[in-house]
Design a protein around this motif. Structure first.
Motif, PDB file in Angstrom:
ATOM      1  N   SER A 128       0.620  -1.181  -0.024  1.00 43.41           N
ATOM      2  CA  SER A 128       0.152  -0.167  -0.094  1.00 43.41           C
ATOM      3  C   SER A 128       0.799   1.376  -0.011  1.00 43.41           C
ATOM      4  N   PHE A 129       0.089   2.316  -0.535  1.00 45.66           N
ATOM      5  CA  PHE A 129       0.853   3.614  -0.611  1.00 45.66           C
ATOM      6  C   PHE A 129       0.780   4.079   1.009  1.00 45.66           C
ATOM      7  N   THR A 130       1.703   4.851   1.408  1.00 46.70           N
ATOM      8  CA  THR A 130       1.632   5.524   2.642  1.00 46.70           C
ATOM      9  C   THR A 130       1.607   6.985   2.569  1.00 46.70           C
ATOM     10  N   ARG A 131       1.110   7.885   3.337  1.00 46.99           N
ATOM     11  CA  ARG A 131       0.727   9.131   3.449  1.00 46.99           C
ATOM     12  C   ARG A 131       2.032   9.775   3.656  1.00 46.99           C
ATOM     13  N   LEU A 132       2.530  10.678   2.780  1.00 46.84           N
ATOM     14  CA  LEU A 132       4.084  11.246   2.756  1.00 46.84           C
ATOM     15  C   LEU A 132       3.825  12.672   3.720  1.00 46.84           C
ATOM     16  N   ASP A 133       2.634  13.330   3.237  1.00 48.82           N
ATOM     17  CA  ASP A 133       2.754  14.566   3.557  1.00 48.82           C
ATOM     18  C   ASP A 133       0.849  14.940   3.446  1.00 48.82           C
ATOM     19  N   ASP A 134       0.510  16.088   3.661  1.00 49.21           N
ATOM     20  CA  ASP A 134      -0.970  16.399   3.383  1.00 49.21           C
ATOM     21  C   ASP A 134      -1.531  16.098   2.067  1.00 49.21           C
ATOM     22  N   SER A 135      -0.648  16.121   1.063  1.00 55.43           N
ATOM     23  CA  SER A 135      -1.220  15.931  -0.267  1.00 55.43           C
ATOM     24  C   SER A 135      -0.697  14.798  -1.058  1.00 55.43           C
ATOM     25  N   ARG A 136       0.370  14.105  -0.831  1.00 49.69           N
ATOM     26  CA  ARG A 136       1.292  13.189  -1.213  1.00 49.69           C
ATOM     27  C   ARG A 136       1.132  11.889  -0.730  1.00 49.69           C
ATOM     28  N   ARG A 137       1.099  10.789  -1.632  1.00 51.07           N
ATOM     29  CA  ARG A 137       1.187   9.463  -1.246  1.00 51.07           C
ATOM     30  C   ARG A 137       2.310   8.616  -1.958  1.00 51.07           C
ATOM     31  N   GLY A 138       2.931   7.733  -1.032  1.00 49.84           N
ATOM     32  CA  GLY A 138       4.175   7.048  -1.991  1.00 49.84           C
ATOM     33  C   GLY A 138       4.254   5.660  -1.518  1.00 49.84           C
ATOM     34  N   LEU A 139       5.020   4.891  -2.243  1.00 49.88           N
ATOM     35  CA  LEU A 139       5.523   3.404  -2.019  1.00 49.88           C
ATOM     36  C   LEU A 139       6.952   3.445  -2.511  1.00 49.88           C
ATOM     37  N   ILE A 140       7.720   2.683  -1.557  1.00 48.61           N
ATOM     38  CA  ILE A 140       9.147   2.240  -2.167  1.00 48.61           C
ATOM     39  C   ILE A 140       9.456   0.698  -2.091  1.00 48.61           C
ATOM     40  N   LEU A 141       9.800   0.416  -3.225  1.00 46.73           N
ATOM     41  CA  LEU A 141      10.341  -1.030  -3.240  1.00 46.73           C
ATOM     42  C   LEU A 141      11.700  -1.196  -3.607  1.00 46.73           C
ATOM     43  N   ARG A 142      12.506  -2.151  -2.985  1.00 50.99           N
ATOM     44  CA  ARG A 142      13.748  -2.446  -3.270  1.00 50.99           C
ATOM     45  C   ARG A 142      13.514  -3.767  -3.925  1.00 50.99           C
ATOM     46  N   LEU A 143      14.115  -3.890  -5.279  1.00 53.34           N
ATOM     47  CA  LEU A 143      13.891  -4.938  -6.076  1.00 53.34           C
ATOM     48  C   LEU A 143      14.937  -5.964  -5.803  1.00 53.34           C
ATOM     49  N   GLN A 144      14.721  -7.399  -6.148  1.00 52.87           N
ATOM     50  CA  GLN A 144      15.747  -8.303  -5.709  1.00 52.87           C
ATOM     51  C   GLN A 144      16.999  -8.128  -6.609  1.00 52.87           C
ATOM     52  N   THR A 145      16.849  -7.519  -7.576  1.00 48.28           N
ATOM     53  CA  THR A 145      17.874  -6.964  -8.634  1.00 48.28           C
ATOM     54  C   THR A 145      18.790  -5.990  -8.007  1.00 48.28           C
ATOM     55  N   GLY A 146      18.455  -5.267  -6.853  1.00 42.58           N
ATOM     56  CA  GLY A 146      19.096  -4.360  -6.018  1.00 42.58           C
ATOM     57  C   GLY A 146      18.836  -2.733  -6.143  1.00 42.58           C
ATOM     58  N   GLN A 147      17.864  -2.347  -7.168  1.00 45.71           N
ATOM     59  CA  GLN A 147      17.608  -1.089  -7.364  1.00 45.71           C
ATOM     60  C   GLN A 147      16.547  -0.819  -6.325  1.00 45.71           C
ATOM     61  N   THR A 148      16.482   0.550  -6.017  1.00 46.34           N
ATOM     62  CA  THR A 148      15.248   1.062  -5.123  1.00 46.34           C
ATOM     63  C   THR A 148      14.282   1.954  -5.966  1.00 46.34           C
ATOM     64  N   VAL A 149      13.148   1.914  -5.722  1.00 43.50           N
ATOM     65  CA  VAL A 149      12.346   2.256  -6.721  1.00 43.50           C
ATOM     66  C   VAL A 149      11.070   3.134  -5.900  1.00 43.50           C
ATOM     67  N   GLY A 150      10.838   4.336  -6.128  1.00 41.62           N
ATOM     68  CA  GLY A 150       9.761   4.933  -5.437  1.00 41.62           C
ATOM     69  C   GLY A 150       8.471   5.447  -6.420  1.00 41.62           C
ATOM     70  N   PHE A 151       7.553   5.145  -5.811  1.00 42.97           N
ATOM     71  CA  PHE A 151       6.143   5.255  -6.666  1.00 42.97           C
ATOM     72  C   PHE A 151       5.644   6.387  -5.819  1.00 42.97           C
ATOM     73  N   LEU A 152       5.313   7.639  -6.652  1.00 41.10           N
ATOM     74  CA  LEU A 152       4.733   8.897  -6.079  1.00 41.10           C
ATOM     75  C   LEU A 152       3.354   8.979  -6.837  1.00 41.10           C
ATOM     76  N   ALA A 153       2.315   8.835  -5.892  1.00 40.63           N
ATOM     77  CA  ALA A 153       0.720   8.916  -6.611  1.00 40.63           C
ATOM     78  C   ALA A 153       0.624  10.213  -6.839  1.00 40.63           C
TER      79      ALA A 153
END
Length: 187
Positions: A128-153
């Protein structure tokens, strides 16, 4: 006494079981399947396993009355056996990273976007996306291949999820697609 994180994991495990009735082997097998399948239970399998072990070693009550507490302990013993039967556990294609990592990812370049609603992304990755501040929600995944990816709604209604990563853009988009099925539109 169980720490808050461990207690939270144990609560997740016992939530799916009716502790007002005797627990069965089928209950343990069902929950073990969900834990290993990572659809409902999104923390690493080993975290749930360690939490169940800790709860069984601790004297803290797991339920509000003695009968339910006894059933909770019985369930956790059965669950540990069911999880052991499913070893070796598959390596997860990705894991969720806490929202504290956003401070670093907000400075990372945008590697593309998803023409999806955040709920569509949530359903695909079971996180699930989490609330980052009053207007934004995000989700961060670390892939098994090593990259870190952020999803910003997107802050506007409708589809649109920004994808950020400090790692190689092209490779990260390719690995993200392979591991999640998400098609990141370069941009």
């Amino acid at each position: 006494m169980l720490d808050v994180d461990t207690r939270g994991l144990v609560n997740q495990l016992t939530y799916g079981v009716n502790l007002d009735e005797p627990v069965t082997e089928a209950d343990a097998q069902r929950v073990a399947g969900h834990v290993v399948g990572q659809r409902v239970y999104s923390s690493p399998i080993s975290s749930y396993y360690r939490a169940a072990e800790a709860a069984l070693q601790d004297s803290e009550a797991l339920a509000s009355n003695p009968d339910a507490d006894r059933r909770a302990h019985d369930f956790l013993r059965r669950l540990l056996r069911a999880l052991d039967e499913r070893r070796p556990w598959a390596e997860l294609p990705y894991e969720e990273v806490g929202p504290a990592a956003w401070s670093k990812l907000m400075a990372a370049p945008v590697i593309g976007s998803l023409d999806l609603l955040p709920t569509d992304v949530r359903d695909r990755v079971s996180r699930s996306f989490t609330r980052l501040d009053d207007s934004r929600r995000g989700l961060i995944l670390r892939l098994q291949t090593g990259q870190t990816v952020g999803f910003l709604a997107s802050t506007s209604p409708g589809p649109g999820v920004e994808v950020r990563s400090a790692d190689d853009s092209e490779q990260t988009r390719a690995d993200l697609h392979e591991l999640t099925g998400l098609d990141v539109i370069p941009g």
